[in-house]
Design a protein around this motif. Structure first.
Motif, mmCIF file in Angstrom:
data_model
loop_
_atom_site.group_PDB
_atom_site.id
_atom_site.type_symbol
_atom_site.label_atom_id
_atom_site.label_comp_id
_atom_site.label_asym_id
_atom_site.label_seq_id
_atom_site.Cartn_x
_atom_site.Cartn_y
_atom_site.Cartn_z
ATOM 1 N N LYS A 110 1.580 4.226 -3.024
ATOM 2 C CA LYS A 110 1.504 5.684 -2.829
ATOM 3 C C LYS A 110 2.756 6.369 -3.387
ATOM 4 C CE LYS A 110 -1.459 5.540 1.269
ATOM 5 N NZ LYS A 110 -1.558 5.842 2.724
ATOM 6 N N GLN A 115 -9.531 5.358 8.442
ATOM 7 C CA GLN A 115 -9.025 6.542 7.759
ATOM 8 C C GLN A 115 -9.949 7.742 7.922
ATOM 9 O OE1 GLN A 115 -7.966 5.602 3.715
ATOM 10 N NE2 GLN A 115 -6.095 4.589 4.362
ATOM 11 N N MET A 153 -10.189 0.849 -2.122
ATOM 12 C CA MET A 153 -9.366 0.951 -0.918
ATOM 13 C C MET A 153 -7.894 0.990 -1.284
ATOM 14 S SD MET A 153 -9.970 1.305 2.343
ATOM 15 C CE MET A 153 -8.773 2.662 2.214
ATOM 16 N N GLU A 156 -6.735 2.305 -3.895
ATOM 17 C CA GLU A 156 -6.534 3.665 -4.397
ATOM 18 C C GLU A 156 -6.672 4.725 -3.314
ATOM 19 O OE1 GLU A 156 -7.930 3.657 -8.985
ATOM 20 O OE2 GLU A 156 -9.545 3.359 -7.529
ATOM 21 N N ASP A 157 -6.868 4.269 -2.054
ATOM 22 C CA ASP A 157 -6.941 5.181 -0.917
ATOM 23 C C ASP A 157 -8.148 6.107 -1.011
ATOM 24 O OD1 ASP A 157 -5.985 5.925 1.539
ATOM 25 O OD2 ASP A 157 -4.633 7.458 0.766
ATOM 26 N N ARG A 158 -9.325 5.506 -1.306
ATOM 27 C CA ARG A 158 -10.567 6.265 -1.409
ATOM 28 C C ARG A 158 -11.566 5.757 -0.365
ATOM 29 N NH1 ARG A 158 -12.247 8.519 -6.031
ATOM 30 N NH2 ARG A 158 -13.965 9.185 -4.688
ATOM 31 N N GLU A 197 0.833 -1.207 0.000
ATOM 32 C CA GLU A 197 0.000 0.000 0.000
ATOM 33 C C GLU A 197 0.864 1.253 0.000
ATOM 34 O OE1 GLU A 197 -3.021 2.255 3.105
ATOM 35 O OE2 GLU A 197 -2.725 0.098 3.256
ATOM 36 N N THR A 198 1.933 1.235 0.807
ATOM 37 C CA THR A 198 2.838 2.382 0.871
ATOM 38 C C THR A 198 3.622 2.533 -0.420
ATOM 39 O OG1 THR A 198 3.046 2.042 3.253
ATOM 40 C CG2 THR A 198 4.704 3.429 2.198
ATOM 41 N N LYS A 217 -10.899 -0.607 7.345
ATOM 42 C CA LYS A 217 -9.774 0.290 7.034
ATOM 43 C C LYS A 217 -10.294 1.668 6.625
ATOM 44 C CE LYS A 217 -5.558 1.570 5.879
ATOM 45 N NZ LYS A 217 -4.859 0.883 4.752
#
Length: 389
Positions: free
Chosen positions: A53, A332, A292, A294-296, A49-50, A328
Motif C-alpha cells: 500500500k 473488509q 486481494m 491489490e485490495d479489491r 500487504e501494508t 479477508k
C-alpha cells in the motif's frame, strides 16, 4: 525484516516525493500512527500487504521498501519440531543400520509419505523425514531422481512451516539433483514460492521469467506436464509482480498462465505429486489472490462465485489459501460473521495448516478487534491459534 531499515526507506521515499506523513496516510489508507512508529523505529514488524500500500501510494516497487528479506508470514521461527529434519539436511551422522537403503525402498517410502505431505500431517512428517532424508543421501548418484523429489517436497514443507533457511537448502539441493528440465522447473516453482514469502520479488520475477522462457512448450503438441510446469512459473511471476506494485506485469503473466490452463481443459493432477497439480481452477484462484493483494475485496467476492471449492479436496493448499482470501474480503466489507464461519470451516478441514498461517491470525484479529466481548466459539478459536484475547 529489519524494521528500522523499512522505516528509514519509507521516510526517504516519502520525503523524495515531497509529501507529509498525513498525506501518505491518506494516499495509502494506512494509519498515521503506524507510519510514525515505522519511521521512528518503534514498530517491530509490518506486513507485506501494508508495504505494498505504501509502495502504491509512493509509485515505487514494493521491493524499494524492503531492507533485506521480508515475509507475509512470521519469519525466523526455529521450532523444535523440525530440528531433526534440519540436522538430516545438513548431513548429521545417521544411526547404524542393519542394511543399506535401496533406490526402490526409498521410492516406496516417499510414495507412502505423499498423503502426509498433501494433508499437512506435520507431526508425522517431522518423525518420518529425518531417516528418509539420510537414506536418500546414502544412495549416492543412482538415487538422484528420488532424492530430488524428496528434497523438493521437504523444501515445500519447510517453506509452509516458515523454516526458510532450511527450505532454501533443500530446494537448492533438489535443483542440483533434478534429472530433467521439467523436474527442475517444478523445483524452481517451489523455490519461487519461497522467495515470494521472503519478500524477494525482483529475484522471483527474474527466476520465474527465465525458467518460463526455457520450458515454454509448443501449444500444438504440449503435454499436460509441460503446460503445468510453464503455467506454474507464470503464476509465480504474476504473484511476485503484483506484490511488487507491477499490476501490468502481473496481469500479463496470469493471462499467459490462463492460456496454459485453457489448453489443458481441466485440472491436471499427476499421480503421487500434488505440487504439479494445475489447471483452470488453479489459475482462477490465483487471479483472486492477486485481486486481494491489490485490495479489491469486491472483485474477490465476485470472482469467487465462479470457483467451485466444494468440488475440491479440502487438503488443497490452493483451495485453503483461496478461502482465506474470501474471508479477508468479507472482513473488509464488514461481513464479519461470514468471515469467521469461513475461518472455522478451514480450521475444521486442515487444522495443522491453519495453525501455521499468520494470514488466518490477522483475519481473526480484524474480526474481533472492535468487539467488546467474544463468543465462546471465538474464544475457542483464539485458544487454538495460541492468541491472547
Amino acid at each position: 525484516m529489519s524494521t528500522r531499515s523499512v522505516g528509514r526507506r519509507l521516510q526517504e521515499w516519502r520525503k523524495r516525493r515531497g509529501i507529509t506523513r498525513r498525506e501518505l496516510s491518506d494516499l495509502a489508507g494506512v494509519s498515521l500512527s503506524l507510519i510514525r512508529k515505522l519511521e521512528q523505529g518503534e514498530r517491530q514488524d509490518t506486513r507485506l500487504e501494508t508495504l505494498r500500500k505504501f509502495a502504491a501510494a509512493l509509485k515505487i516497487p514494493t521491493s524499494e521498501l524492503i531492507g533485506g528479506s521480508a515475509s507475509d508470514e512470521v519469519t525466523g521461527v526455529d521450532t523444535e519440531q523440525w530440528s531433526a529434519v534440519r540436522e538430516a539436511l545438513h548431513g548429521r551422522p545417521r544411526d547404524e543400520v542393519a542394511e543399506e537403503p535401496t533406490v526402490e525402498g526409498v521410492a516406496r517410502s516417499l510414495a507412502s509419505a505423499m498423503p502426509l505431505f498433501s494433508s499437512d500431517r506435520y507431526p508425522d512428517l517431522a518423525v518420518l523425514l529425518p531417516p528418509l532424508l539420510r537414506d536418500a543421501e546414502a544412495l549416492g548418484a543412482e538415487g538422484r531422481q528420488v532424492r530430488a523429489r524428496l528434497l523438493q517436497h521437504t523444501g515445500w514443507l519447510l517453506t509452509q512451516t516458515r523454516q526458510f533457511d532450511a527450505a532454501d537448502l533443500a530446494l537448492r539441493r533438489a535443483l542440483d539433483d533434478a534429472s530433467d528440465r521439467l523436474d527442475a522447473a517444478a523445483t524452481v516453482n517451489t523455490l519461487a514460492w519461497l522467495l515470494i514469502r521472503q519478500g524477494r520479488f525482483t529475484e522471483t520475477r527474474a527466476l520465474a521469467a527465465e525458467w518460463a522462457d526455457d520450458v515454454e512448450p509448443r501449444m500444438s503438441r504440449a503435454t499436460m506436464a509441460e503446460l503445468s510446469a510453464w503455467g506454474w512459473l507464470l503464476v509465480r511471476l504474476s504473484a511476485a509482480a503484483v506484490r511488487n506494485n507491477r499490476p501490468g506485469d502481473a496481469e500479463d503473466a496470469i493471462r499467459l498462465a490462463r492460456t496454459a490452463a485453457v489448453a489443458m481443459g481441466r485440472e491436471y493432477s499427476p499421480p503421487g505429486d500434488f505440487l504439479r497439480a494445475f489447471g483452470p481452477l488453479t489459475v482462477a484462484m490465483k487471479r483472486t489472490e492477486n485481486a486481494m493483494v491489490e485490495d479489491r475485496p469486491d472483485k474477490v467476492l465476485a470472482m469467487s462465485q465462479n470457483i467451485p471449492v466444494r468440488d475440491m479436496r479440502p487438503t488443497s493448499n490452493n483451495r485453503n489459501r483461496h478461502l482465506l482470501d474470501v474471508a479477508k474480503a468479507r472482513v473488509q466489507l464488514r461481513q464479519h460473521a461470514e468471515a469467521f464461519d469461513l475461518l472455522q470451516n478451514v480450521r475444521h478441514d486442515v487444522p495443522e495448516w491453519t495453525a501455521n498461517q499468520r494470514y488466518a491470525r490477522d483475519i481473526f484479529w480484524q474480526i474481533v478487534s472492535r468487539r467488546r466481548t467474544l463468543t465462546p466459539d471465538m474464544r475457542e478459536f483464539a485458544d487454538f491459534m495460541h492468541l491472547p484475547v
